[in-house]
Scaffold this active site. Structure first.
Site, PDB file in Angstrom:
ATOM      1  N   GLY A 122       0.808  -1.212   0.000  1.00 11.71           N
ATOM      2  CA  GLY A 122       0.000   0.000   0.000  1.00 11.71           C
ATOM      3  C   GLY A 122       0.841   1.262   0.000  1.00 11.71           C
ATOM      4  O   GLY A 122       2.062   1.231  -0.168  1.00 11.71           O
ATOM      5  N   CYS A 140      -3.768   6.660   0.611  1.00  5.07           N
ATOM      6  CA  CYS A 140      -3.681   5.495  -0.282  1.00  5.07           C
ATOM      7  C   CYS A 140      -3.532   5.893  -1.741  1.00  5.07           C
ATOM      8  O   CYS A 140      -3.860   5.123  -2.643  1.00  5.07           O
ATOM      9  CB  CYS A 140      -4.879   4.570  -0.084  1.00  5.07           C
ATOM     10  SG  CYS A 140      -5.019   3.977   1.610  1.00  5.07           S
TER      11      CYS A 140
END
Length: 202
Positions: free
Chosen positions: A51, A160
């Site tokens: 991520g 993100c």
């Protein structure tokens, strides 16, 4: 966490889930882009998980999930789907509909009360993030669910890596649900047992 995961891999410790809150901080995953750190107002930690950038802080329940996939199912994609299902079922206990998205990691909720995207897409907010690492088929890192964090703290990063303005961040409190962390923990445990099997107190 890494020491515990290594002990699980060696067969010297049982699987474990830790539920905790962090002080305000940003973490970067293996796909993090430097330009997504907009304002390093809090400490930044490189984590080694998958991520990009995310925020952790008070009012957010973080779940570090250390499971042995050799004893379960050696399928990382299926494990991530199970984590998403865990959060979605937990949210359902509070009458919140969480959803997964193929092109965006984490759990999202639709926001018809917010402005739509340029092409008319309904606004959606992320309510939970997922970032894991797997070593010797043992998982670590995990999930974070926004209960009542200061959502302004997310503005120091591009959460993100998602830049579209109709994709934001929300929490149970932001959705009008002032639930306690204890309430969330009870719901998390019940949903976890439904998906991953029985648990025992540490």
């Amino acid at each position: 966490m890494e020491a515990r995961a290594a002990a699980i891999a060696r067969g010297e410790a049982p699987e474990r889930v830790w539920l905790l809150e962090h002080p305000p901080l940003y973490t970067s995953g293996t796909s993090a882009k430097p330009g997504d750190l907009l304002d390093a107002r809090f400490p930044v930690f490189e984590t080694g998980r998958g991520g990009q950038f995310t925020y952790h802080g008070p009012g957010q329940r973080v779940g570090y999930v250390m499971l042995d996939l050799k004893r379960r199912r050696q399928d990382v994609r299926a494990f991530v789907a199970a984590l998403e299902a865990w959060i979605i079922e937990t949210l359902a206990a509070f009458n919140v509909k969480g959803e997964r998205r193929e092109d965006r990691v984490g759990v999202w909720t639709r926001r018809p009360d917010k402005p739509a995207g340029l092409s008319g897409e309904m606004a959606e907010d992320k309510i939970a993030a997922i970032g894991i690492r797997v070593r010797q088929w043992v998982t670590f890192h995990g999930v974070s669910l926004n209960v009542e964090p200061d959502l302004a703290h997310f503005s120091g990063i591009t959460p993100c890596g998602v830049r579209e303005t109709h994709y934001g961040v929300t929490s149970l409190a932001d959705l009008g649900l002032p639930v306690t962390m204890t309430d969330v923990d009870v719901a998390l445990r019940r949903a976890f047992e439904d998906i991953f099997g029985p648990t025992v107190a540490a």
